[in-house]
Design an enzyme around this catalytic site. Structure first.
Site, PDB file in Angstrom:
ATOM      1  N   ARG A  14       1.095 -10.291 -15.002  1.00  0.00           N
ATOM      2  CA  ARG A  14       1.101 -11.261 -16.101  1.00  0.00           C
ATOM      3  C   ARG A  14       2.020 -12.453 -15.868  1.00  0.00           C
ATOM      4  NH1 ARG A  14       0.714  -7.518 -21.503  1.00  0.00           N
ATOM      5  NH2 ARG A  14      -0.611  -6.007 -20.467  1.00  0.00           N
ATOM      6  N   HIS A  71      -1.541  -9.966  -6.961  1.00  0.00           N
ATOM      7  CA  HIS A  71      -0.437 -10.058  -7.918  1.00  0.00           C
ATOM      8  C   HIS A  71       0.925 -10.039  -7.236  1.00  0.00           C
ATOM      9  CE1 HIS A  71      -3.280  -9.783 -11.137  1.00  0.00           C
ATOM     10  NE2 HIS A  71      -3.707  -8.601 -10.743  1.00  0.00           N
ATOM     11  N   PRO A 102       9.729  -3.832 -18.798  1.00  0.00           N
ATOM     12  CA  PRO A 102      11.015  -3.376 -18.264  1.00  0.00           C
ATOM     13  C   PRO A 102      12.181  -3.829 -19.148  1.00  0.00           C
ATOM     14  CG  PRO A 102       9.694  -4.499 -16.593  1.00  0.00           C
ATOM     15  CD  PRO A 102       9.062  -4.765 -17.904  1.00  0.00           C
ATOM     16  N   GLU A 103      12.916  -2.865 -19.651  1.00  0.00           N
ATOM     17  CA  GLU A 103      14.135  -3.148 -20.413  1.00  0.00           C
ATOM     18  C   GLU A 103      15.298  -2.577 -19.596  1.00  0.00           C
ATOM     19  OE1 GLU A 103      13.645  -1.844 -24.497  1.00  0.00           O
ATOM     20  OE2 GLU A 103      11.489  -2.154 -24.395  1.00  0.00           O
TER      21      GLU A 103
END
Length: 293
Positions: A130, A111, A2-3
């Site tokens: 992650r 997660h 995500p940017e």
DNA sequence: AATTCGCCCTGTCGGC
DNA sequence: TGCCGACAGGGCGAAT
């Protein structure tokens, strides 16, 4: 990963679902995703109302009462909100390996590291396979002085080209153009994908030292960054692996990328074979013909 | 002061 | 077929 465009997409899709709703319970399932010192403050979010959602670079800033819940999605973070009337779809896509990837509003899984239950039965979940993402809770008035936010340069979206060029020229040196674009203290919000795309659009090789770029090419780069970010937002973000918006939908910008992820494939402009390399410790793709050193 | 590098983490993919 | 290492990368803090 995500940017700015992905975070902005989350902000826009999340806002109508959570604004004005009170938090009834805050649950932390993986404590280490919370920045040190925020543990008690996180639990204390219960009872307060989500009053605003802003974005600074890649950070989402939720104003909860007089506090700020700061969210960084890291590489694989997802912030999703399921309303009470929406059924859990639990839709999966089976990958080649057999792994089933979750798609759409989803139930809590291994997660899902934090959940906020909202008045009216909505459920806001933070998921991050992650675990590079971070949550931070602090008084709203301390936002500007907290290190992670204070370090950020001006937001990449809507930054006047003149300001970009002035900052760029003031910091020219040995570092590569790509390293500069990735530097969040220079411009906040640009990551690996949009850095490569902007360099391609500007006709600049990513490894070029910044000292070799004059004001003319810097202006071209400013326009290219702005254009890349705007297109990313228009297409609701780039979903290369994990990105989804607050409603669990993937973006479409990956369909229109010129270079990122296309190493070894032909350049869309000149048909030369795109070159993959490492610049600023990041996988980088450029066209050897369209992008001059 | 500016820049580089190692580290965190887990799903995925290629090689043998 | 299955195991294993390599790879992906944002941001921080240490090292240069």
């Amino acid at each position: 990963m995500p940017e700015l465009p992905e975070v902005e997409t989350v902000r826009r899709t999340l806002a109508p679902r959570v604004l004005g709703r009170a938090i009834t319970r805050a649950t932390l399932r993986l404590p280490r995703i919370l920045e040190v010192g925020s543990r008690r403050a996180f639990a204390g979010l219960a009872g307060a109302t989500i009053e605003a959602i802003e974005r600074r670079g890649k950070y989402l800033l939720l104003r909860v009462g007089d506090r700020a819940l700061v969210v960084h999605l890291g590489m694989t973070g997802q912030l999703q909100c399921r309303l009470a009337e929406e059924a859990v779809t639990d839709t999966f896509v089976r990958m080649q390996s057999g792994y089933q990837r979750a798609v759409g509003p989803h139930s809590i899984d291994r997660h899902t590291h934090a959940t906020l239950e909202l008045a009216g039965g909505a459920l806001l979940t933070f998921r991050d396979p992650r675990t590079f993402g971070k949550l931070l809770v602090l008084p709203w008035e301390e936002l500007e002085t907290t290190p992670r936010i204070a370090r950020l340069g001006p937001d990449g979206l809507g930054l006047p080209a003149g300001v970009f060029v002035e900052r760029f020229m003031a910091r020219r040196g040995a570092a590569s153009v790509k390293a500069r674009l990735l530097d969040q203290s220079f411009i906040a919000g640009v990551g690996n994908i949009y850095a490569d795309e902007a360099c391609f659009a500007a006709g600049i090789r990513p490894a070029t030292p910044t000292r070799r770029i004059g004001a003319t090419r810097a202006a071209r780069l400013a326009a290219a960054v702005e254009e890349a970010l705007r297109r990313g937002i228009e297409n609701c973000g780039t979903s290369f692996s994990d990105f989804v918006d607050a409603e669990g939908r993937a973006g479409g910008n990956q369909e229109v990328l010129h270079v990122y992820g296309r190493g070894g494939e032909p350049c869309v402009r000149c048909d030369a074979t795109l070159v993959k390399s490492v610049v600023a410790q990041r996988g980088t793709v450029h066209c050897p013909r369209c992008q001059r050193p």
